[in-house]
Write a protein that holds these residues in place. Structure first.
Motif, PDB file in Angstrom:
ATOM      1  N   ARG A  23       0.808  -1.226   0.000  1.00 40.37           N
ATOM      2  CA  ARG A  23       0.000   0.000   0.000  1.00 40.37           C
ATOM      3  C   ARG A  23       0.836   1.269   0.000  1.00 40.37           C
ATOM      4  O   ARG A  23       0.298   2.365   0.045  1.00 40.37           O
ATOM      5  N   ALA A  69      -5.833   0.242   6.779  1.00 39.48           N
ATOM      6  CA  ALA A  69      -7.210   0.421   6.301  1.00 39.48           C
ATOM      7  C   ALA A  69      -7.561  -0.493   5.134  1.00 39.48           C
ATOM      8  O   ALA A  69      -8.727  -0.838   4.943  1.00 39.48           O
ATOM      9  N   HIS A  70      -6.568  -0.903   4.345  1.00 38.78           N
ATOM     10  CA  HIS A  70      -6.842  -1.671   3.134  1.00 38.78           C
ATOM     11  C   HIS A  70      -6.415  -3.129   3.188  1.00 38.78           C
ATOM     12  O   HIS A  70      -6.602  -3.854   2.212  1.00 38.78           O
ATOM     13  N   ALA A  71      -5.844  -3.561   4.299  1.00 39.52           N
ATOM     14  CA  ALA A  71      -5.423  -4.958   4.431  1.00 39.52           C
ATOM     15  C   ALA A  71      -6.263  -5.606   5.531  1.00 39.52           C
ATOM     16  O   ALA A  71      -6.022  -5.357   6.720  1.00 39.52           O
ATOM     17  N   PRO A  72      -7.252  -6.411   5.169  1.00 40.01           N
ATOM     18  CA  PRO A  72      -8.134  -7.015   6.174  1.00 40.01           C
ATOM     19  C   PRO A  72      -7.390  -7.754   7.290  1.00 40.01           C
ATOM     20  O   PRO A  72      -7.831  -7.739   8.442  1.00 40.01           O
ATOM     21  N   ARG A  73      -6.244  -8.352   6.977  1.00 38.82           N
ATOM     22  CA  ARG A  73      -5.505  -9.092   8.007  1.00 38.82           C
ATOM     23  C   ARG A  73      -4.803  -8.176   9.002  1.00 38.82           C
ATOM     24  O   ARG A  73      -4.288  -8.631  10.013  1.00 38.82           O
ATOM     25  N   ALA A  75      -6.584  -5.507  10.221  1.00 43.01           N
ATOM     26  CA  ALA A  75      -7.711  -4.765  10.789  1.00 43.01           C
ATOM     27  C   ALA A  75      -7.662  -4.667  12.313  1.00 43.01           C
ATOM     28  O   ALA A  75      -8.160  -3.704  12.893  1.00 43.01           O
ATOM     29  N   ARG A  78      -3.331  -1.222  15.119  1.00 43.99           N
ATOM     30  CA  ARG A  78      -3.481   0.235  15.023  1.00 43.99           C
ATOM     31  C   ARG A  78      -2.189   0.922  15.436  1.00 43.99           C
ATOM     32  O   ARG A  78      -1.353   0.342  16.128  1.00 43.99           O
TER      33      ARG A  78
END
Length: 92
Positions: A23, A69-73, A75, A78
């Motif tokens: 990303r 924000a764009h990689a579900p793994r 999520a 932070r």
């Protein structure tokens, strides 16, 4: 060189570096990323080409937030606030 960390659970993905760099944009001018996962923490070191440290920090933070924000793994991970520790001390 910018250092920061991610906090979260479960264990960090094995392909963490690839998830983050996928990303990054060429305009970010991030030359290198080093990662180390240890339990509920991921340490990051980013080498960013920038005019000043503040610009490098903002760029690195934005790139990491974009990846999360764009990689579900990612999520469950932070970037904490710098005074997010229970005792008020700074993380980095």
């Amino acid at each position: 060189m910018i250092t920061m960390g991610l906090v979260g659970t479960p264990a960090a993905p094995d392909d963490l570096r690839e998830l983050l760099t996928a990303r990054f944009h060429s305009a970010d001018r991030i030359e290198h990323l080093w990662t180390r996962a240890d339990g509920e923490r991921i340490d990051l070191v980013l080498f960013v080409l920038a005019e000043c440290e503040a610009e490098a920090l903002l760029t690195a933070r934005a790139a990491c937030l974009r990846a999360i924000a764009h990689a579900p793994r990612l999520a469950a991970w932070r970037l904490p606030d710098t005074t997010d520790a229970d005792d008020g001390r700074e993380f980095w």
